[in-house]
Scaffold this active site. Sequence first.
Site, mmCIF file in Angstrom:
data_model
loop_
_atom_site.group_PDB
_atom_site.id
_atom_site.type_symbol
_atom_site.label_atom_id
_atom_site.label_comp_id
_atom_site.label_asym_id
_atom_site.label_seq_id
_atom_site.Cartn_x
_atom_site.Cartn_y
_atom_site.Cartn_z
ATOM 1 N N ASP A 11 -22.433 -8.973 40.766
ATOM 2 C CA ASP A 11 -21.212 -9.320 40.179
ATOM 3 C C ASP A 11 -20.787 -8.043 39.427
ATOM 4 O O ASP A 11 -21.490 -7.165 38.994
ATOM 5 C CB ASP A 11 -21.356 -10.425 39.534
ATOM 6 C CG ASP A 11 -19.950 -11.016 39.051
ATOM 7 O OD1 ASP A 11 -19.003 -10.929 39.763
ATOM 8 O OD2 ASP A 11 -20.180 -11.714 38.034
ATOM 9 N N SER A 12 -19.492 -8.436 38.902
ATOM 10 C CA SER A 12 -18.937 -7.391 38.043
ATOM 11 C C SER A 12 -19.316 -7.696 36.661
ATOM 12 O O SER A 12 -19.198 -6.575 35.745
ATOM 13 C CB SER A 12 -17.317 -7.627 37.899
ATOM 14 O OG SER A 12 -17.099 -9.001 37.543
ATOM 15 N N TYR A 43 -13.219 -7.348 37.796
ATOM 16 C CA TYR A 43 -12.583 -7.331 39.166
ATOM 17 C C TYR A 43 -11.463 -8.065 39.447
ATOM 18 O O TYR A 43 -10.662 -7.963 40.357
ATOM 19 C CB TYR A 43 -13.937 -7.851 40.088
ATOM 20 C CG TYR A 43 -14.847 -6.893 40.378
ATOM 21 C CD1 TYR A 43 -15.082 -5.530 39.749
ATOM 22 C CD2 TYR A 43 -15.834 -7.031 41.135
ATOM 23 C CE1 TYR A 43 -15.982 -4.379 40.227
ATOM 24 C CE2 TYR A 43 -16.883 -6.143 41.478
ATOM 25 C CZ TYR A 43 -17.033 -4.945 40.864
ATOM 26 O OH TYR A 43 -18.000 -3.945 41.314
ATOM 27 N N CYS A 75 -19.493 -13.262 43.580
ATOM 28 C CA CYS A 75 -18.304 -12.894 42.927
ATOM 29 C C CYS A 75 -17.262 -13.306 43.832
ATOM 30 O O CYS A 75 -17.245 -12.695 45.006
ATOM 31 C CB CYS A 75 -18.237 -11.233 42.409
ATOM 32 S SG CYS A 75 -16.418 -10.869 41.970
ATOM 33 N N ASN A 76 -16.465 -14.069 43.512
ATOM 34 C CA ASN A 76 -15.335 -14.755 44.187
ATOM 35 C C ASN A 76 -14.432 -13.601 44.481
ATOM 36 O O ASN A 76 -13.590 -13.456 45.555
ATOM 37 C CB ASN A 76 -14.700 -15.927 43.764
ATOM 38 C CG ASN A 76 -15.478 -17.332 43.851
ATOM 39 O OD1 ASN A 76 -15.499 -17.849 44.490
ATOM 40 N ND2 ASN A 76 -16.304 -17.178 42.818
ATOM 41 N N CYS A 186 -14.670 -18.887 40.140
ATOM 42 C CA CYS A 186 -15.094 -17.762 39.602
ATOM 43 C C CYS A 186 -16.477 -17.816 39.263
ATOM 44 O O CYS A 186 -16.946 -19.057 38.472
ATOM 45 C CB CYS A 186 -14.302 -17.310 38.451
ATOM 46 S SG CYS A 186 -14.962 -15.789 37.395
ATOM 47 N N HIS A 188 -18.048 -16.647 36.712
ATOM 48 C CA HIS A 188 -18.479 -16.636 35.515
ATOM 49 C C HIS A 188 -18.371 -18.220 34.609
ATOM 50 O O HIS A 188 -18.852 -18.419 33.804
ATOM 51 C CB HIS A 188 -17.229 -15.765 34.645
ATOM 52 C CG HIS A 188 -17.439 -14.367 34.726
ATOM 53 N ND1 HIS A 188 -17.705 -13.660 35.791
ATOM 54 C CD2 HIS A 188 -17.772 -13.672 33.578
ATOM 55 C CE1 HIS A 188 -17.868 -12.502 35.339
ATOM 56 N NE2 HIS A 188 -18.119 -12.527 34.069
HETATM 57 N N1 DGL Z 1 -17.296 -13.157 38.496
HETATM 58 C C1 DGL Z 1 -16.289 -12.640 39.072
HETATM 59 C C2 DGL Z 1 -15.745 -13.891 40.214
HETATM 60 O O1 DGL Z 1 -16.362 -14.655 40.815
HETATM 61 C C3 DGL Z 1 -15.302 -11.803 38.717
HETATM 62 C C4 DGL Z 1 -14.898 -11.845 37.254
HETATM 63 C C5 DGL Z 1 -13.795 -10.589 36.886
HETATM 64 O O2 DGL Z 1 -14.606 -9.591 36.832
HETATM 65 O O3 DGL Z 1 -12.736 -10.532 36.790
HETATM 66 O O4 DGL Z 1 -14.600 -13.836 40.640
#
Ligand code: DGL
Length: 287
Positions: A11-12, A43, A75-76, A186, A188
């Site tokens: 992931d980011s 991301y 990561c979506n 997401c 997160h």
């Molecule tokens: N965790 C990530 C997602 O599922 C990305 C969050 C990010 O880096 O903006 O989209």
Amino acid sequence: MREPPKILVFDSGVGGLSVLAAVREHLPGCEFLFACDNAAFPYGTKGETELIERVDHVVGILARRWAPTLIVIACNSASTLALPRLRSRLSQPVVGVVPAIKPAAAQSTTKVIGLLGTEGTVGRLYTQQLINDFAHGCRVIPLGSSRLVEIAEQAMRGTPPNDAELRHILSPLFAEPALDTVVLACTHFPLLSRQLAAAAPRPVHWVDSGAAIARRTASLLPGWRPAADRGFSANFTSPTTLQGLYPTLADLGCHEITVCDTSDSHPFSTNNTSDKNIFNQIDRNDS
Ligand code: DGL
């Protein structure tokens, strides 16, 4: 004895930890590397071409270096964009995490669903296609919040979210009285699921992809046998935002943290002296 499968969870930022937890619980005994491209975080607000190139670059390096059996793009924002490129370039199976629209549509009684993700994810064509394919008869309300991603990053570094701020972020969704389900699109956001539920003005179903991703990952590892949990190691692309994360990582079972520079062409060679277990170094310095 056969070596356990090696699973790279990418992931980011810290969002990958929510997916790692689900996959680890489902597949105890595998070897896990949690890889976090914190040098390029976030991301969710990146342009599409830039993001595809970045994910391809970093995951490609990690795959060559660590030789995983399977890769989970946790990561979506990245999965809704970069999976075709990754799958065409990598020999390992690549599991993506995309918004759980289908289970949310099945679970919703009112057929009014919130889609809470990054700006990138909620605006993607891929996401619209998921809605077209799997949310017939539903009204899907998109809400992109990069601030919520930040809040999750801070929470994992010991700063609890502010209830009033969470309520404010969620307010466009809850302004719709019929809403009964929210997709956490997401990775997160499941890290904040308890706090989001507490801040919401009324109970709703919160749906994330963690368990489904764990089942999908297990289905691609037919030879796998359960064994004792081995914890995990973590790899970051920048040392700058790391230190506050050590207690959380240690609590979750992380036994090694490495930081690698992705700017040169062979940054992950096993001879690279900059690739050190800084977690242990910090532990020693702190004691
Ligand atoms: N965790 C990530 C997602 O599922 C990305 C969050 C990010 O880096 O903006 O989209």
